[in-house]
Design a protein around this motif. Structure first.
Motif, short mmCIF file in Angstrom:
data_model
loop_
_atom_site.label_atom_id
_atom_site.label_comp_id
_atom_site.label_asym_id
_atom_site.label_seq_id
_atom_site.Cartn_x
_atom_site.Cartn_y
_atom_site.Cartn_z
N SER A 89 -33.45 -57.04 56.68
CA SER A 89 -32.36 -57.26 55.74
C SER A 89 -30.98 -57.32 56.41
N ASP A 90 -30.94 -57.10 57.72
CA ASP A 90 -29.65 -56.99 58.40
C ASP A 90 -29.32 -58.27 59.15
N GLU A 91 -28.64 -59.20 58.49
CA GLU A 91 -28.29 -60.47 59.12
C GLU A 91 -27.33 -60.26 60.28
N ALA A 92 -26.47 -59.25 60.18
CA ALA A 92 -25.49 -59.00 61.25
C ALA A 92 -26.18 -58.77 62.58
N ASP A 93 -27.30 -58.03 62.57
CA ASP A 93 -28.04 -57.78 63.81
C ASP A 93 -28.49 -59.09 64.43
N ARG A 94 -28.94 -60.00 63.60
CA ARG A 94 -29.46 -61.27 64.10
C ARG A 94 -28.34 -62.11 64.72
N VAL A 95 -27.20 -62.13 64.03
CA VAL A 95 -26.06 -62.89 64.55
C VAL A 95 -25.63 -62.34 65.90
N ILE A 96 -25.48 -61.03 65.99
CA ILE A 96 -25.04 -60.42 67.24
C ILE A 96 -26.03 -60.72 68.36
N GLY A 97 -27.31 -60.54 68.08
CA GLY A 97 -28.32 -60.78 69.10
C GLY A 97 -28.29 -62.21 69.62
N LEU A 98 -28.17 -63.17 68.72
CA LEU A 98 -28.14 -64.57 69.14
C LEU A 98 -26.86 -64.90 69.89
N GLU A 99 -25.75 -64.29 69.50
CA GLU A 99 -24.50 -64.51 70.22
C GLU A 99 -24.58 -63.97 71.64
N LEU A 100 -25.33 -62.90 71.83
CA LEU A 100 -25.47 -62.29 73.16
C LEU A 100 -26.47 -63.03 74.04
N GLY A 101 -27.18 -64.00 73.45
CA GLY A 101 -28.08 -64.80 74.27
C GLY A 101 -29.55 -64.64 73.98
#
Length: 243
Positions: A89-101
């Motif tokens: 349910s935590d979209e923010a985690d996904r965004v951060i992870g993808l931004e980090l590579g």
């Protein structure tokens, strides 16, 4: 694609998940190692490289984000594909992870079958099991990309570290110079499926690649935005061979 010999490093503090995935992925033909925390992860990668990493965000000693950042900062490890496991349910985690590579993410709870499909798709996209390209180096603007080692060099001598996702996106642009690529084409080529808001994830990937290419001005000159249509690589691409 045969999985024989492909190694996976799994990082999760849940022993049941580790045991389940070790068994399932081993039966699929992978060599699987698992650790419970960040310290074990760093030690395991120091001892032996992996062809792919499955990395949980929530760990007892160090979160998956800092570990992802650590991997991408090391030249020897930078191209290792990473799948992050996050709270569904935590979209923010996904965004951060993808931004980090990170190259992909999977929300918990998930089925082992879905994870296996993601692993196979990701390994295909980063080039495992494929023949080497006949052209070894592609030159464009002030850059040269080694298609075999995935190393990117500027004419001033700087080497830029690319993640698997960065390389896949750059290769897509280099295969289609001076052509407008829409977001569906970019998403399918670099991730193989639609992910959370499609426009957002593609724009993030392009923004990250622009940073690698020093193309971050108000009006990027190398990877141009074509309003309402997509993106275009505004450069001539010239093939070279190693001497």
């Amino acid at each position: 694609m045969s999985q024989s010999g492909r190694s996976i490093l799994l990082v999760d503090d849940d022993q049941e998940i580790r045991e389940l995935l070790e068994t399932y992925l081993s039966r699929a033909g992978f060599q699987v190692r698992s650790v419970a925390d960040g310290q074990g992860f760093r030690r395991a990668l120091g001892e032996e490289a992996a062809d792919l990493v499955i990395l949980d965000v929530m760990l007892p000693d160090e979160d998956g984000f800092s570990l992802c950042r650590w991997v991408r900062a090391h030249q020897r490890l930078a191209q290792v594909p990473i799948i992050m496991l996050t709270a569904s349910s935590d979209e923010a985690d996904r965004v951060i992870g993808l931004e980090l590579g990170a190259d992909d993410y999977l929300g918990k709870p998930f089925s082992p079958r879905e994870l296996l499909a993601r692993i196979k798709a990701l390994l295909r996209r980063v080039g495992f099991g494929q023949e080497r390209a006949v052209v070894e180096v592609l030159a464009f603007d002030d850059w040269r990309l080694d298609m075999i080692s995935h190393r990117l060099f500027h004419l001033d001598g700087e080497e830029v570290i690319l993640s698997g996702a960065d390389f896949a996106l750059l290769k897509l642009f280099l295969d289609h110079p001076q052509q407008i690529l829409d977001r569906d084409t970019i998403a399918n080529a670099t991730r193989g499926r639609e992910v959370m808001p499609l426009e957002r994830i593609v724009d993030m990937a392009v923004s990250r690649l622009r940073q690698r290419l020093r193309d971050t001005g108000k009006a990027p000159r190398l990877i141009r935005t074509v309003r309402g249509a997509g993106y275009l690589l505004a450069a001539q691409v010239t093939p070279h061979s190693h001497a």
